[in-house]
Design a protein around this motif. Structure first.
Motif, PDB file in Angstrom:
ATOM      1  N   TYR B  32       0.858  -1.180   0.000  1.00 49.30           N
ATOM      2  CA  TYR B  32       0.000   0.000   0.000  1.00 49.30           C
ATOM      3  C   TYR B  32       0.890   1.224   0.000  1.00 49.30           C
ATOM      4  N   LEU B  46      -4.113  12.955   2.576  1.00 49.54           N
ATOM      5  CA  LEU B  46      -3.961  12.004   1.477  1.00 49.54           C
ATOM      6  C   LEU B  46      -4.437  12.628   0.176  1.00 49.54           C
ATOM      7  N   ARG B  51      -2.428   0.511  -4.587  1.00 51.39           N
ATOM      8  CA  ARG B  51      -2.127  -0.779  -3.977  1.00 51.39           C
ATOM      9  C   ARG B  51      -1.357  -1.621  -4.980  1.00 51.39           C
ATOM     10  N   SER B  93       3.394   0.677   3.231  1.00 52.77           N
ATOM     11  CA  SER B  93       3.030  -0.185   4.354  1.00 52.77           C
ATOM     12  C   SER B  93       2.642  -1.573   3.866  1.00 52.77           C
ATOM     13  N   LYS B  94       2.731  -2.514   4.775  1.00 53.10           N
ATOM     14  CA  LYS B  94       2.199  -3.848   4.513  1.00 53.10           C
ATOM     15  C   LYS B  94       0.724  -3.838   4.885  1.00 53.10           C
ATOM     16  N   THR B  95       0.049  -4.921   4.685  1.00 53.87           N
ATOM     17  CA  THR B  95      -1.390  -4.948   4.873  1.00 53.87           C
ATOM     18  C   THR B  95      -1.826  -4.703   6.319  1.00 53.87           C
ATOM     19  N   SER B  96      -1.179  -5.357   7.249  1.00 53.87           N
ATOM     20  CA  SER B  96      -1.728  -5.359   8.602  1.00 53.87           C
ATOM     21  C   SER B  96      -1.520  -4.061   9.343  1.00 53.87           C
ATOM     22  N   TYR B  97      -2.602  -3.504   9.831  1.00 48.30           N
ATOM     23  CA  TYR B  97      -2.575  -2.387  10.781  1.00 48.30           C
ATOM     24  C   TYR B  97      -1.949  -1.117  10.236  1.00 48.30           C
ATOM     25  N   GLY B  98      -1.688  -1.063   8.947  1.00 49.04           N
ATOM     26  CA  GLY B  98      -1.342   0.191   8.296  1.00 49.04           C
ATOM     27  C   GLY B  98      -0.167   0.959   8.828  1.00 49.04           C
ATOM     28  N   LYS B  99       0.879   0.299   9.298  1.00 44.96           N
ATOM     29  CA  LYS B  99       2.051   1.038   9.748  1.00 44.96           C
ATOM     30  C   LYS B  99       2.701   1.684   8.535  1.00 44.96           C
ATOM     31  N   LEU B 100       2.664   3.006   8.467  1.00 49.16           N
ATOM     32  CA  LEU B 100       3.233   3.738   7.340  1.00 49.16           C
ATOM     33  C   LEU B 100       4.682   4.124   7.621  1.00 49.16           C
ATOM     34  N   PHE B 102       7.343   6.614   6.072  1.00 51.95           N
ATOM     35  CA  PHE B 102       7.326   7.765   5.188  1.00 51.95           C
ATOM     36  C   PHE B 102       8.690   8.014   4.555  1.00 51.95           C
TER      37      PHE B 102
END
Lengths: 111, 112
Positions: B32, B46, B51, B93-100, B102
């Motif tokens: 993402y 945003l 994706r 980020s990866k899918t889980s829990y949206g840890k971005l 930057f």
């Protein structure tokens, strides 16, 4: 207004003090975050909570303690403030794995 | 962990020109890729995201392209306007829990 809100907007304090920043979202999101933006504008995640459970805890000094009393609130308490803690702190929220909405930020200045 | 590099750090264009900002990421599991615009003293907002199952996405004057093989993605702004002036951040980020994670940000200045 549906939004992510933070209080206070500005916080000026002396080294060694303890302070808290509050965050609330009324978007019905299940995940909330704290980010730190330093003087060079770099944005870095600090913590994340999903349904009140801590799921992300980056390398942050343990003087920083997040608390999520419910899904709509995520507060940040900072003990023994240091000069290097001066930054803008952003709260954000999202549905899991979706767009993150940021709050207006809290500018913390430690003197 | 994930590392996101963003270039250039500053970009100056004339009104009406195009602007391109590029980012590379290190973790092939990232899927993402949002872009945020931050005006002076304001919150990041945003502007577009993509994706990993999509190669390109457009929204009016803004487009994002993604090359998963090379692990890079780019923001394209056409017909720039002075109100496009801001700091732009890419993230991954990866899918889980949206840890971005930057990128370092790009200061875009559009001269009238």
């Amino acid at each position: 207004d549906t939004a992510v809100s933070q209080t206070p907007k500005y916080l000026v304090t002396q080294m060694g003090n303890d302070k808290s920043i509050k965050c609330e979202q009324n978007l019905g999101h299940d995940t909330m975050y704290w980010y730190k933006q330093d003087s060079k504008k770099f944005l870095k995640i600090m913590f994340s909570y999903n349904n009140k459970e801590l799921i992300i805890n980056e390398t942050v000094p343990n003087r920083f303690s997040p608390k999520s009393p419910d899904k709509a609130h995520l507060n940040l308490h900072i003990n023994s403030l240091e000069l290097g803690d001066s930054a803008v702190y952003f709260c954000a929220s999202s549905l899991t794995d979706d767009e993150q909405f940021f709050g207006p930020g809290t500018r913390l200045t430690v003197l | 962990g994930e590392n996101v590099e963003q270039h250039p750090s500053t970009l100056s264009v004339q009104e009406g020109d195009s602007a391109v900002i590029k980012c590379t990421y290190s973790d092939s599991a990232s899927n993402y890729f949002p872009w945020y615009k931050q005006e002076l003293g304001k919150r990041p907002q945003l502007i577009i995201d993509i994706r990993s199952n999509v190669g390109e996405k457009k929204d009016q004057r803004i487009a994002v392209t993604l090359n998963k093989t090379a692990k890079h993605f780019s923001l394209h702004i056409t017909e720039t306007q002075p109100e496009d002036s801001a700091v732009y951040f890419c993230a991954a980020s990866k899918t889980s829990y949206g840890k971005l994670t930057f990128g370092q940000g790009t200061i875009l200045t559009v001269h009238p």
